[in-house]
Design an enzyme around this catalytic site. Sequence first.
Site, PDB file in Angstrom:
ATOM      1  N   ARG A 243      -5.509   3.502 -40.500  1.00  0.00           N
ATOM      2  CA  ARG A 243      -5.835   4.418 -41.584  1.00  0.00           C
ATOM      3  C   ARG A 243      -6.694   5.537 -41.026  1.00  0.00           C
ATOM      4  NH1 ARG A 243      -2.242   2.542 -43.928  1.00  0.00           N
ATOM      5  NH2 ARG A 243      -2.146   1.658 -46.019  1.00  0.00           N
ATOM      6  N   GLU A 272      -4.738  12.726 -45.621  1.00  0.00           N
ATOM      7  CA  GLU A 272      -3.282  12.864 -45.747  1.00  0.00           C
ATOM      8  C   GLU A 272      -2.881  13.408 -47.119  1.00  0.00           C
ATOM      9  OE1 GLU A 272      -0.911   9.464 -44.771  1.00  0.00           O
ATOM     10  OE2 GLU A 272      -2.070   9.022 -42.986  1.00  0.00           O
ATOM     11  N   HIS A 290       2.847   9.458 -40.368  1.00  0.00           N
ATOM     12  CA  HIS A 290       2.619   8.150 -40.998  1.00  0.00           C
ATOM     13  C   HIS A 290       3.933   7.368 -41.075  1.00  0.00           C
ATOM     14  CE1 HIS A 290      -0.143   5.839 -44.002  1.00  0.00           C
ATOM     15  NE2 HIS A 290       0.621   5.021 -43.313  1.00  0.00           N
TER      16      HIS A 290
END
Length: 328
Positions: A243, A272, A290
Amino acid sequence: MPQSKLKVIVTRKLPEPVETRMAELFDTELNATDTPMTYEQLVDAVSRADVLVPTVTDKIDSKVLSRAGERLRLIAQFGAGVDNMDVATAIQRGITVTNTPGVLTEDTADITMALILAVPRRLMEGVKVVEADGFEGWSPTWMLGRRVAGKRLGIVGMGRIGQAVARRAKAFGLQIHYHNRRRVSAAIEQELEATYWESLDQMLSRMDIISVNCPHTPATYHLLSARRLQLMKPSAYLVNTARGEVIDEAALARMLDKGLLAGAGLDVFEHEPAINPKLKKLPNVMLLPHMGSATMESRTEMGEKVIINIKTFADGHKPPDRVIPAML
């Protein structure tokens, strides 16, 4: 309540086999356009649904949960992480929360290993040279990277994915080191020939490559802070497929820009989908959108887990992938 009457609202488009099976089993409301739901749409969804199926990009905070209707009793997350959700508030309101652990382990580990190989060997830089017609022939001193075999890899977070990364890295000749909230078993350490570091600071200062594989929780927010990033060797590389919030992204960008780190490979970002503009300009940084779990197999298996969790809950049993605060 009969399963056929369960109102299930899905926030994003899922693989076709998953959506088809959900439609067969439940009164399912799908997101055909895959457009992320707004705050107002999420509030509307939780007010009408028996089961909400969100993804890791949907912010299910206390404000959204405060608007939940009496029908909402299960939030079946499509994803392993739950940092997008106020789990404690959900449980306090009598809402069960589930996720989809385990099925994305191998695919995420593959992407992690790809970055561990690609960044020191400057693969992205090489691709860009070829695409720009800049390749003028082989030279003994051109595009020199760093050998991966024999280097020390420090894994931050030795759970399923961390261990899968370690197995791959060991096969490529890396020396395995790790820091974890709890030390893994002696059998796993022996299998991986892994060295445990109780002190994250001490490990960071000695590694050639750092791989971040821990979840994002309040305890791991900016775990790799500006201070800790400065402990790393200038010749070291950083890879993150966990993350973005685990790393102080602004501090990382500054250090890379100043040459205080050799390079980075990132599949996740702190804000993000926004990415720090400095990172995009740096030649020694490989950025991915991602895509760690982005395989048909992984995403379909995630959907199957969601369905099992919903069906088990509807049958009056505890879902197999319940999330409880003690896990966070």
